[in-house]
Scaffold this active site. Structure first.
Site, short mmCIF file in Angstrom:
data_model
loop_
_atom_site.label_atom_id
_atom_site.label_comp_id
_atom_site.label_asym_id
_atom_site.label_seq_id
_atom_site.Cartn_x
_atom_site.Cartn_y
_atom_site.Cartn_z
N TYR B 109 -8.84 3.71 4.28
CA TYR B 109 -8.60 5.09 4.67
C TYR B 109 -9.92 5.83 4.80
O TYR B 109 -10.85 5.60 4.03
CB TYR B 109 -7.77 5.82 3.60
CG TYR B 109 -6.32 5.42 3.58
CD1 TYR B 109 -5.37 6.16 4.27
CD2 TYR B 109 -5.90 4.30 2.86
CE1 TYR B 109 -4.04 5.80 4.25
CE2 TYR B 109 -4.56 3.94 2.83
CZ TYR B 109 -3.63 4.70 3.53
OH TYR B 109 -2.31 4.34 3.51
N TYR B 148 -3.88 -3.49 2.51
CA TYR B 148 -4.95 -3.28 1.53
C TYR B 148 -4.46 -3.62 0.13
O TYR B 148 -3.28 -3.48 -0.17
CB TYR B 148 -5.52 -1.86 1.62
CG TYR B 148 -4.55 -0.73 1.39
CD1 TYR B 148 -4.28 -0.25 0.11
CD2 TYR B 148 -3.92 -0.11 2.47
CE1 TYR B 148 -3.42 0.82 -0.09
CE2 TYR B 148 -3.05 0.96 2.28
CZ TYR B 148 -2.80 1.41 1.00
OH TYR B 148 -1.93 2.46 0.80
N ARG B 158 -0.60 -3.78 -0.39
CA ARG B 158 0.27 -2.94 0.42
C ARG B 158 0.34 -3.54 1.82
O ARG B 158 -0.70 -3.80 2.43
CB ARG B 158 -0.27 -1.50 0.55
CG ARG B 158 -0.36 -0.65 -0.69
CD ARG B 158 0.94 -0.36 -1.43
NE ARG B 158 2.20 -0.32 -0.71
CZ ARG B 158 2.70 0.74 -0.05
NH1 ARG B 158 2.03 1.85 0.01
NH2 ARG B 158 3.87 0.68 0.56
N HIS B 161 1.35 -0.09 6.75
CA HIS B 161 2.36 0.97 6.69
C HIS B 161 1.76 2.28 7.17
O HIS B 161 0.54 2.46 7.18
CB HIS B 161 2.89 1.14 5.25
CG HIS B 161 1.82 1.55 4.27
ND1 HIS B 161 1.00 0.63 3.66
CD2 HIS B 161 1.40 2.76 3.85
CE1 HIS B 161 0.13 1.26 2.88
NE2 HIS B 161 0.34 2.56 2.98
FE LIG Z 1 -1.07 3.85 2.03
#
Ligand SMILES: [Fe+3]
Lengths: 205, 237
Positions: B109, B148, B158, B161
């Site tokens: 991110y 990630y 994860r 998404h």
């Molecule tokens: Fe996320």
């Protein structure tokens, strides 16, 4: 076609916002409900107030980057929404919605005008603020309703506050912090998780 | 009549749709999740209303995440995600505010809190805000996010998404959720997705990939409808 389209659907499951909610989503003025938008003049209706406090997790440690969203009626107790029979009389300069973001110390604040009471189905709703809290580790959005200390009689009759067990009702009354920099200020601290009597009471959503 | 409609507007959540919390391996759910059950309350006007023209406060129109302000394309597989915001009766929700954010193609991110050793893409910020149109449709162009890891003892990842935050017509229709991609093996091991007990409810969080012939050569296409809680009149602009 019409029938198919209006088939009963099940809402999507809730998830946490996680740790990476974009910082750009919070702009100066988003937590100021007295202005419809950052560049709008403040509404002339109602008594301004500031609400400030903290968001904490189990053990009382602060929660940073929690998102809080406030929804409330205007100074006369009206909403600009089709569900309000007096929507056309609602304050056109008041959106009723704001978003705050907690700091590393867990501190948030809102500025708004005090909402008015209203009567629905013959029952009087005391002036109140509905606040949603979202954050890391909170898989479901939680919501509660906060009440003003100046209205003990109205609060005692409020149909939402009175659904709480009697010994917990005082927990949703704002603390009167008096005037700070010339503006009436209230305090409220959220404890997301803790023993009954310390954990903030939340309502089903 | 009006009052009856309002009272029936929100049914209890069906079994298995809401996540089961706290979640094993997701440490923060053990310290942030309320321990007491939420109190059932009567629904009054405050709960069934919401801001009529929120876009005056929250700027909308960032629907192209793939193209940076410098005019350069982000790294990764270009894709268009589109769908409709609906209420529980399948009626389109117009003027909903749809906020979305996601990792870049490497699973990182653009956010101060994400310090993982994966490359940042200078041409990808990874978030946008759009407003659903009269048919409830939203649409945005982005790149497929990467997976990630979650840094805990029993490592899990994860799956790719996209985070969604939707502000619909009332406080109770407020939804924060995530969209997943069909066929990713990580979906079955994701502790967050798997915290939802009902397989059909999990499946509703997985987007449908559109046939390439339908989409063309410019990008992949995914369809994802978002159903909000409630049967609502839509606030007028
Ligand atoms: Fe996320």
């Amino acid at each position: 076609m019409e029938d198919l389209q209006h088939m009963r659907r099940i809402p999507l499951s809730q998830h946490t916002i996680g740790p990476f909610f974009p910082a750009d989503y919070f702009r100066p003025g988003d937590n100021d409900l007295t202005r419809l938008s950052a560049d709008a003049e403040p509404t002339g209706k109602g008594t301004p107030f500031v609400l400030t406090g903290t968001v904490r997790k189990e053990g009382g440690d602060p929660v940073a980057n929690a998102i809080l969203e406030l929804w409330q009626a205007d100074a006369a107790g009206r909403f600009r929404h089709p569900e309000d029979p007096e929507a056309d009389k609602a304050d056109p300069d008041f959106l009723g919605w704001g978003r705050a973001w907690s700091t590393i110390e867990g501190v948030y604040d809102f500025r708004s005008v005090r909402p008015g009471p209203y009567v629905e189905d013959g029952r009087k709703r005391a002036p109140h603020l509905n606040i949603i809290v979202m954050g890391i580790g909170l898989m479901r959005t939680v919501e509660t309703t906060l009440f003003f200390p100046e209205f003990p009689e109205e609060n005692a009759q409020d149909p939402v506050l009175t659904t709480l067990p009697e010994d917990l009702r005082h927990m949703l009354i704002l603390r009167d912090l008096g005037e700070v920099d010339g503006v009436q200020t209230y305090g409220f601290d959220f404890l997301l998780r803790g023993p009954r009597g310390l954990e903030t009471p939340f309502f089903e959503t | 009549m009006r009052n009856d409609t309002r009272r029936r507007m929100y049914d209890p959540w069906p079994e298995g749709v809401q996540p089961t919390v706290p979640i094993e391996g997701y440490t923060n759910t053990w310290t942030h999740t309320p321990s007491q059950p939420a109190y059932r309350r009567p629904l009054t006007r405050t709960e069934v209303t919401g801001p009529a023209d929120l876009w005056r406060k929250l700027h909308c129109g960032d629907s192209n995440l793939a193209l940076s302000t410098t005019g350069k394309l982000a790294q990764g597989l270009l894709m268009e995600v589109t769908g409709r915001i609906l209420d529980e009766d399948g009626r389109p929700v117009a003027n909903a505010i749809v906020e979305l954010w996601q990792a870049n193609a490497a699973g990182r991110y653009t956010h101060a809190l994400d310090q993982r050793a994966a490359p940042l893409d200078p041409n990808f910020l990874g978030h946008g805000r759009v407003r659903s149109d009269e048919s409830g449709t939203y649409r945005f162009l982005t790149i497929k996010p990467g997976a990630y890891p979650v840094p805990v003892k029993d490592t899990w990842w994860r799956p790719p998404h996209i985070h969604f935050s939707v502000l619909g017509p009332s406080t109770l229709s407020r939804l924060v959720t995530q969209m997943y991609f069909p066929g990713d093996p990580l979906n079955d091991w994701d502790r967050i997705l798997q915290s939802i007990g009902d397989p059909a409810a999990r499946q509703r969080l997985v987007a449908r990939q559109l046939h390439p012939a339908e989409v063309g050569v410019d990008h992949l296409g995914f369809h994802h409808d978002i159903v909000l809680r409630g049967r609502n009149a839509t606030p007028e602009a």
